[in-house]
Write an enzyme that holds these catalytic residues in place. Structure first.
Site, PDB file in Angstrom:
ATOM      1  N   CYS A  76       0.885  -1.164   0.000  1.00  0.00           N
ATOM      2  CA  CYS A  76       0.000   0.000   0.000  1.00  0.00           C
ATOM      3  C   CYS A  76       0.916   1.205   0.000  1.00  0.00           C
ATOM      4  O   CYS A  76       1.479   1.551   1.037  1.00  0.00           O
ATOM      5  CB  CYS A  76      -0.907   0.009   1.224  1.00  0.00           C
ATOM      6  SG  CYS A  76      -1.870   1.538   1.359  1.00  0.00           S
TER       7      CYS A  76
ATOM      8  N   CYS B  62      -0.672   4.318   2.197  1.00  0.00           N
ATOM      9  CA  CYS B  62      -0.784   4.242   3.666  1.00  0.00           C
ATOM     10  C   CYS B  62      -0.346   2.857   4.128  1.00  0.00           C
ATOM     11  O   CYS B  62       0.839   2.543   4.012  1.00  0.00           O
ATOM     12  CB  CYS B  62      -2.167   4.655   4.163  1.00  0.00           C
ATOM     13  SG  CYS B  62      -3.599   3.905   3.374  1.00  0.00           S
ATOM     14  N   SER B  63      -1.267   2.025   4.617  1.00  0.00           N
ATOM     15  CA  SER B  63      -0.840   0.732   5.147  1.00  0.00           C
ATOM     16  C   SER B  63      -1.947  -0.316   5.015  1.00  0.00           C
ATOM     17  O   SER B  63      -2.084  -1.181   5.870  1.00  0.00           O
ATOM     18  CB  SER B  63      -0.434   0.884   6.616  1.00  0.00           C
ATOM     19  OG  SER B  63      -1.498   1.474   7.345  1.00  0.00           O
ATOM     20  N   CYS B  64      -2.743  -0.235   3.947  1.00  0.00           N
ATOM     21  CA  CYS B  64      -3.878  -1.145   3.766  1.00  0.00           C
ATOM     22  C   CYS B  64      -3.396  -2.596   3.728  1.00  0.00           C
ATOM     23  O   CYS B  64      -2.406  -2.908   3.063  1.00  0.00           O
ATOM     24  CB  CYS B  64      -4.627  -0.794   2.490  1.00  0.00           C
ATOM     25  SG  CYS B  64      -5.326   0.861   2.550  1.00  0.00           S
TER      26      CYS B  64
END
Lengths: 240, 225
Positions: A140, A143-145
């Site tokens: 991702c 962000c940090s999906c």
């Protein structure tokens, strides 16, 4: 004078809320935001990250906006109950059961829902299969999906600038840093999780695992192999 | 111009540091608390996931770069709580009013945590515009990779893909449009596609001629070729 309003108000008939300044012992250093030139409200909280969280938690708890018992429940869920063992079960089943695998690859959501693996950050799942011709890897960049119901909370490296920046541009160099080298005949497909769709890699079933049952197979499935930065363990490696 | 969070393709970050499979889920206790406080506050229902992503992205570039992961979360949460009127700046300074908050009755209770996490927050919606593209079709990602509705607003089109030619791989359905939803402008659902791009369409020096990157892109990020 830092802290004075709190001291004075605590004497008042209708005491004012003193929040984190009391909870944290009202040390002088807490009152001097590190970035006071910054008008972002967060700069009003203590700069030390652990104290900053504690301060906000204290304020919210005193106002009844968060319930400490709920926090414990959330932490326990992701620390102890939801993690890569969930994804590993799915992978092991897919290796063992061709019909399950076909259904999982065709439309993962109903299959996972039936296993009780639906939930926050896993509402729209797509499972992608590694083959001799194609290796899949998930990132991702924005962000940090990450597929929480199947893999839990992402590891630090997944959330790092280095991984987010480089996985899309030079996946093979990144894979090498994980000890994975792919043959020239294998293409890399990197999935950048830019929406609410979450991806799980179905790693290739390792050689020498033909006689193993689902539980033994699940022990070969690593978290990294389901992100695509690793491969499943071979049976001897799992015992080591 | 994009913000500092949009780092796909960036140079100079150095090697990735893999961690052991059995490393602790939370390296520090306060990481766990930051996550839990953020999720619990989300349950108050004062914002959506797009708003909270945008809150992290609009930290100052300096803060974004120097804060660790959960520092970003907690800073963005504090900012959001004030922006949405849940807390005041005085509250953050420890000088706010005492007593229960008017939203206290909405606080997430321990017994409801499992249900809330299991329920999730699906982003697919009925209706919206009809799909304009079919699998296999060539498309180009919009350039610049800016929010078309709000200057400097949230978008999920990474800068590295802007202007690049790709191919529709699959239709995911019709999903909430973050560029609108993050700013309180409604869910404005649109068809969402997985779009594959040859590495050579994105990078001057691709590692391998057959490598690809797939992005999930909303219909209005794409134009036909």
């Amino acid at each position: 004078m830092p802290g004075s309003s709190c001291d004075v108000q605590s004497e008042a008939a209708a005491p004012m809320f003193c929040g984190w300044t009391q909870a944290l012992g009202a040390g002088q250093s807490f009152f001097m935001p590190h970035d006071h030139h910054d008008d972002h409200p967060h700069a009003l909280l203590p700069p030390d990250p652990a104290l900053r969280v504690k301060a906000l938690e204290t304020i919210l708890t005193e106002k009844g906006l968060i319930d400490p018992a709920a926090l414990e429940e959330i932490i326990d869920t992701y620390q102890n109950r939801i993690g890569p063992q969930n994804g590993a079960r799915v992978v092991a089943r897919a290796w063992s059961d061709p019909d399950f695998k076909a259904a999982l690859l065709a439309d993962a959501d109903p299959v996972l829902a039936e296993l009780g693996l639906y939930g926050r950050q896993g509402e729209h799942m797509v499972v992608v299969e590694n083959t001799a011709q194609q290796h899949n890897m998930v990132v991702c960049t924005l962000c940090s999906c990450y597929p929480w119901p199947l893999l839990g909370i992402p590891p630090g490296w997944y959330k790092s600038d280095a991984y987010r920046a480089r996985a899309v541009r030079e996946p093979r160099k990144v894979l090498a840093e994980f000890g994975v080298t792919l043959p020239e005949s294998c293409a890399v497909r990197v999935w950048d999780s830019t929406a609410e769709v979450r991806y799980l890699v179905l790693p290739a079933r390792p050689e020498g695992s033909e006689s193993l049952g689902e539980e033994e197979l699940a022990a070969l499935v690593t978290r990294d192999s389901m992100i695509g930065t690793g491969l499943a363990k071979v049976p001897g490696e799992a015992l080591a | 111009m994009t913000r500092v969070h949009d780092m796909g393709g960036r140079f100079g970050d150095g090697p990735v540091a893999p961690e052991a499979e059995d490393a602790p889920v939370f390296a520090e206790d306060w990481h766990a608390r930051a996550l839990a406080v953020t999720l619990a506050c989300g349950a108050l229902g004062q914002w959506n996931i797009d708003t909270s992503r945008h809150a992290r992205e609009k930290l100052s570039p300096k803060d974004y770069a120097r804060f660790s992961y959960y520092e970003k979360w907690i800073a963005a949460l504090a900012d959001l709580l004030v922006e949405k009127g849940v807390l005041t700046r005085a509250d953050l300074e420890g000088k706010g009013a005492a007593g229960l908050h008017k939203l206290a009755e909405r606080a997430l209770k321990a017994e409801n945590v499992a249900g809330v996490l299991a329920k999730g927050g699906p982003a697919d919606r009925e209706g919206g515009p009809l799909p304009r593209f079919s699998p296999g079709q060539a498309v180009r990602a919009r350039i610049p990779a800016d929010n078309a509705l709000v200057d400097g607003g949230h978008t999920r089109l990474p800068a590295y893909a802007a202007g690049a030619q790709g191919y529709i791989l699959r239709l995911h359905g019709t999903h909430v449009f973050p560029d609108s939803s993050a700013h309180g402008l409604g869910e404005a659902p649109e068809p969402l596609y997985a779009v594959r791009f040859h590495a050579s369409a994105l990078w001057a020096h691709p590692e391998h001629p057959e490598d690809e990157v797939v992005l999930d892109l909303w219909q209005s990020y794409l134009e036909p070729l």
